[in-house]
Write a protein that holds these residues in place. Structure first.
Motif, mmCIF file in Angstrom:
data_model
loop_
_atom_site.group_PDB
_atom_site.id
_atom_site.type_symbol
_atom_site.label_atom_id
_atom_site.label_comp_id
_atom_site.label_asym_id
_atom_site.label_seq_id
_atom_site.Cartn_x
_atom_site.Cartn_y
_atom_site.Cartn_z
ATOM 1 N N LYS A 73 58.332 80.412 18.004
ATOM 2 C CA LYS A 73 58.576 80.830 19.374
ATOM 3 C C LYS A 73 57.828 82.131 19.638
ATOM 4 C CE LYS A 73 62.350 81.402 22.685
ATOM 5 N NZ LYS A 73 63.809 81.362 22.882
ATOM 6 N N VAL A 74 57.146 82.192 20.806
ATOM 7 C CA VAL A 74 56.395 83.387 21.180
ATOM 8 C C VAL A 74 57.383 84.474 21.601
ATOM 9 C CG1 VAL A 74 54.678 84.355 22.746
ATOM 10 C CG2 VAL A 74 54.408 82.018 21.889
ATOM 11 N N VAL A 75 57.330 85.643 20.904
ATOM 12 C CA VAL A 75 58.257 86.729 21.229
ATOM 13 C C VAL A 75 57.543 87.895 21.916
ATOM 14 C CG1 VAL A 75 59.907 86.134 19.429
ATOM 15 C CG2 VAL A 75 58.005 87.677 18.889
ATOM 16 N N ASP A 76 56.222 87.951 21.781
ATOM 17 C CA ASP A 76 55.505 89.064 22.420
ATOM 18 C C ASP A 76 54.007 88.735 22.429
ATOM 19 O OD1 ASP A 76 55.061 91.401 23.713
ATOM 20 O OD2 ASP A 76 55.435 92.717 21.986
ATOM 21 N N ILE A 77 53.281 89.392 23.354
ATOM 22 C CA ILE A 77 51.828 89.249 23.404
ATOM 23 C C ILE A 77 51.241 90.656 23.407
ATOM 24 C CG2 ILE A 77 49.843 88.459 24.745
ATOM 25 C CD1 ILE A 77 51.594 86.215 25.828
ATOM 26 N N LYS A 78 50.426 90.953 22.382
ATOM 27 C CA LYS A 78 49.818 92.276 22.261
ATOM 28 C C LYS A 78 48.299 92.134 22.314
ATOM 29 C CE LYS A 78 53.453 94.530 19.530
ATOM 30 N NZ LYS A 78 53.785 95.217 18.251
ATOM 31 N N GLY A 79 47.733 92.486 23.457
ATOM 32 C CA GLY A 79 46.282 92.396 23.611
ATOM 33 C C GLY A 79 45.782 90.988 23.394
ATOM 34 N N SER A 80 44.908 90.823 22.393
ATOM 35 C CA SER A 80 44.325 89.505 22.113
ATOM 36 C C SER A 80 45.112 88.750 21.059
ATOM 37 C CB SER A 80 42.875 89.664 21.644
ATOM 38 O OG SER A 80 42.841 90.411 20.441
ATOM 39 N N LYS A 81 46.281 89.228 20.663
ATOM 40 C CA LYS A 81 47.096 88.568 19.646
ATOM 41 C C LYS A 81 48.445 88.154 20.233
ATOM 42 C CE LYS A 81 44.229 89.115 16.173
ATOM 43 N NZ LYS A 81 44.491 89.964 15.038
ATOM 44 N N VAL A 82 48.976 87.059 19.672
ATOM 45 C CA VAL A 82 50.286 86.548 20.083
ATOM 46 C C VAL A 82 51.243 86.724 18.913
ATOM 47 C CG1 VAL A 82 51.569 84.520 20.855
ATOM 48 C CG2 VAL A 82 49.216 84.863 21.620
#
Length: 810
Positions: free
Chosen positions: A674-683
């Motif tokens: 499950k996606v918990v955060d998106i930081k710049g070009s990384k998930v």
């Protein structure tokens, strides 16, 4: 005894069933005549290569063909033709008369063998086309029965050895024949030498200074009054008697020899041809069986031409839903035909079509009947791709049924046809009746028409009828199992538009049409006085309704055309975009090849430097090592771009649109997180408590409930571990599936596959690696770049699997 009774009843039931099937088949002959089926069939037959395909098409009917399989073959061949073109027509030459001579023990002439040779070479070319065609699923493919066609190389080689390009037996066909012909040529030269000497010595005795041939013997034209001065034989004279055809004594023996040699040559030629005939006779049964395959294949290719050149659609019959979209009558020219749309859902039993005369009702019924019969007989039809054809038997009463020979009036003829249809029809049938209730008193005709409709409803037989009768029109409007339709009519120009308007009754427009064609207005006014007031009100209501519906239909057609243009442009842009992506990948690959060349050059330079005794090259070595490191970094960057383009091509926009809270899976793995955060070009993805930073192109968005609850969907989200197939030296399939493997595993299997390709008859191979992130494909391409066995490699065309497949050429 009880068991005997049951068996007897079953036997009677079977007999009854067989009789009914026989009646259906017999009725099909009547039906074809009514709907002009044979004229339509001729349109398909024009696309056949030869009489073979025409015979096959003529043999088809709904009762002797598996339409599903037949149409799947047509669909498959459409893709085949678009990718490879049509086979040579030589493969379909009708050589059955030659084979019949062989079967009858007759001698086949050289010219006939030349035709047979063309046929066999054409068949070989056809087999090669299909042999080199990669098909993922061969289980139920047309390629199966094409590759059953025999190999006739031995006969081809022998005919080529024996017969020349003019259909004559070659000198080299046998040593004896060569010697006979050499001796014949020498004898002929000697004869001509003596003829020339005779002419030079006896010019004054000859009518002409030349020779001629009489009774296969060389003779000279001697003057009749000079005969006594020469020794020899006279073989005839001219019509005037002034010239004698004279064989000099010195030519007699040579002419005899020439004749004997000619007879010996004919005997040897006949022996050679008999031997060649015998060789074909040994494969006669195989050839006759293959001709049956070619007959079907010719018919299938004719259907493919019909699809491609006429815009036909492959509609698989099935179900109980009749829908024709943009259906065209095959006999009406394309610039004049008006497509019809009609729909009879499963919850409805019939359609009642009304409207004025010459509005196209009869043509519409014939179009419906033809579409059903043709589709059930395995033919593509002229209709839109959204059309649906039920697997129904068709029974009709269309056109004038008057018969002087049978003493039938128009009404009687209609009743005979309707009675026959009612006797044979059941729930798996559709009955089409034109002008139901016509040909007799309208009052009684309406009653009979309603009785027929009620009988069809009671027996749940589907039907479409046309009528002018108001009671039938009103009945259909009030019945929940019936649909009322009408033929579109322009009230301004009083001309038909030949389109069907569903769910709307049609007005007769009798008075308007009568006025248009010159009937006095006073007569029409008097006629109106005889009309019932309620009837007039209903007709006016229907006319107004027709007018509004017609306007709406016109607007709908305009919107549909606009939408169609938009969708066409959208498809074109998507295709161009996809091609650009593939082109970009190939550009990246070309760039990688150049970088590899530079690295190899740098390595060679470095080795030369290290081996040199006279240079202090530590700094130079460091510099070259740094350059190599830069090139390697460049490779990694290009490969990363390549993987990214693969990713963009493989996944849909929905699968790539990842947000916080979405469920995802690794494209080349099975873990779900499950996606918990998106930081710049990384998930940031939480995989059961383990949080990882992942590049977006490594992830694929999924719907969690489907993954958790559906076992079949779970398998779809995973990349199955399919073991690559290891082939023996007798490779029968020029493809390998390496999906689910690591790059190292795949490369090992591909090496074995290429080895076996080299030992097989294949020159092209297909590596199925799937799309995914592109990592596997990139690794395979890295390997192929250095493989000297590979002449060329590329992505597959759309019909070959697209970017999920790499095509290699040895």
């Amino acid at each position: 005894m009880e068991e005997f009774g049951r068996n007897f009843d079953k036997a009677l039931d079977d007999k009854s069933l067989n009789e009914k099937e026989h009646e259906k088949i017999e009725y099909f002959g009547f039906l074809k005549n009514k709907i002009e089926y044979d004229l339509v069939l001729n349109k398909y037959k024009t696309y056949c290569f030869s009489a073979l395909g025409k015979e096959y098409l003529e043999s088809l009917s709904p009762y002797n063909i598996d339409a599903q399989q037949e149409l799947s073959y047509v669909s498959e061949l459409c893709d085949f033709v678009r990718a490879n073109g049509y086979p040579t027509s030589d493969a379909f030459i009708d050589v059955r008369p030659i084979l019949q001579k062989i079967a009858d023990g007759l001698l086949v002439e050289g010219e006939e063998f030349l035709l047979l040779l063309r046929f066999l070479i054409g068949v070989k070319s056809l087999r090669e086309m299909f042999k080199n065609q990669r098909l993922f699923n061969l289980q139920n493919s047309v390629v199966n029965f094409v590759l059953k066609i025999g190999n006739y190389d031995e006969i081809i080689d022998r005919i080529r050895q024996v017969i020349d390009d003019n259909g004559k037996v070659k000198d080299s066909a046998s040593l004896l024949l060569k010697n006979i012909r050499n001796e014949y040529s020498e004898t002929l030269r000697e004869i001509r030498k003596r003829v020339e000497r005779f002419i030079s010595q006896h010019q004054n005795l000859l009518q002409e200074n030349t020779y001629t041939i009489k009774n296969d013997r060389y003779v000279l034209p001697v003057k009749a009054n000079e005969r006594g001065k020469l020794k020899g034989i006279v073989h005839g004279s001219s019509s005037s008697g002034s010239t004698l055809y004279f064989e000099p004594e010195e030519l007699i023996q040579l002419n005899d020899k020439l004749r004997i040699l000619s007879e010996e040559e004919a005997k040897e030629v006949a022996r050679i041809l008999r031997e060649l005939t015998s060789k074909v006779f040994d494969r006669l049964q195989s050839l006759l069986g293959d001709i049956e395959i070619l007959k079907r294949l010719d018919g299938l290719f004719a259907k493919v031409r019909y699809v491609i050149e006429k815009g036909g659609q492959i509609i698989f019959p099935g179900g109980n839903y009749l829908k024709l979209s943009k259906a065209r009558h095959p006999l009406i020219p394309e610039d004049k035909v008006v497509p019809i749309d009609i729909e009879l859902p499963t919850d409805k039993l019939g359609i009642v079509i009304t409207g004025p005369n010459t509005g196209g009702k009869t043509v519409s019924l014939k179009t419906i009947a033809l579409s059903i019969v043709l589709a059930r007989s395995g033919f593509p039809i002229l209709a839109g791709e959204s059309s649906r054809i039920p697997n129904y038997d068709v029974y009709v009463d269309i056109g004038d049924s008057q018969s002087i020979l049978e003493n039938l009036s128009t009404f009687s003829g209609h009743i005979v046809n309707i009675a026959k249809a009612l006797r044979l029809a059941d729930e798996n049938s559709i009955v089409l009746i034109d002008e139901l209730g016509s040909g007799t008193d309208p009052y009684e005709g309406s009653a009979i028409a309603l009785g027929i409709i009620e009988e069809l409803i009671a027996r749940r037989v589907k039907f479409i009828v046309t009528t002018h009768l108001t009671p039938v029109k009103l009945y259909s409007m009030s019945h929940d199992k019936l649909i009322t339709a009408s033929m579109e009519f322009d009230p301004e120009t009083l001309s038909p538009k030949y389109r069907i308007l569903m769910n709307i009754p049609g007005a007769s427009h009798a008075f308007e049409i009568a006025q248009k064609y010159g009937l006095d207005s006073r007569i029409l006014e008097r006629a109106k006085e005889h009309l019932d007031e309620e009837h007039v009100r209903i007709e006016e209501l229907i006319k107004n309704l027709n007018k509004h519906i017609s306007e709406l239909e016109q607007r709908k057609r305009e919107l549909e055309n606009t939408l169609r243009d938009y969708q066409k442009q959208k498809r074109e842009f998507e295709e161009k975009y996809k091609l650009l992506k593939i082109k970009k990948m190939e550009e990246f690959d070309k760039e990688l090849r150049e970088v590899y060349k530079d690295i190899q050059k740098a390595k060679r330079d470095l080795q030369i430097t290290l081996q040199s005794k006279n240079t202090e090259s530590e700094q130079l070595i460091k510099k070259r090592l740094k350059e190599i490191e830069g090139e390697v970094k460049h490779i990694e960057e290009v490969q990363e771009k390549l993987e990214k383009v693969f990713y963009e091509t493989a996944l849909s926009e929905e699968e790539k649109s990842i947000g916080i809270g979405d469920s995802v899976t690794l494209v080349d793995g099975t873990a779900i997180g499950k996606v918990v955060d998106i930081k710049g070009s990384k998930v940031i993805v939480d995989f059961n408590g383990i949080k990882l930073e992942v590049k977006p192109e490594k992830l694929k968005k999924i719907t969690l409930p489907n993954v958790l609850n559906s076992e079949s969907t779970k398998h779809q989200t995973q990349v199955p571990k399919i073991p690559a197939k290891v082939y023996s030296s007798g490779l029968t399939k020029n493809e390998i599936d390496v999906r689910g493997m690591t790059v190292e595993e795949a490369v090992e299997k591909i090496d074995e596959f290429i080895d076996q390709l080299l030992m097989s008859d294949f020159t092209i191979g297909y590596i199925i690696h799937g799309k995914g992130t592109g990592k596997l494909a990139t690794g395979i391409w890295n390997h192929l770049r250095h493989d000297r066995r590979i002449k060329n490699y590329r992505f597959g065309r759309p019909d070959e699997g697209g970017v999920g497949v790499t095509v290699i050429e040895l």
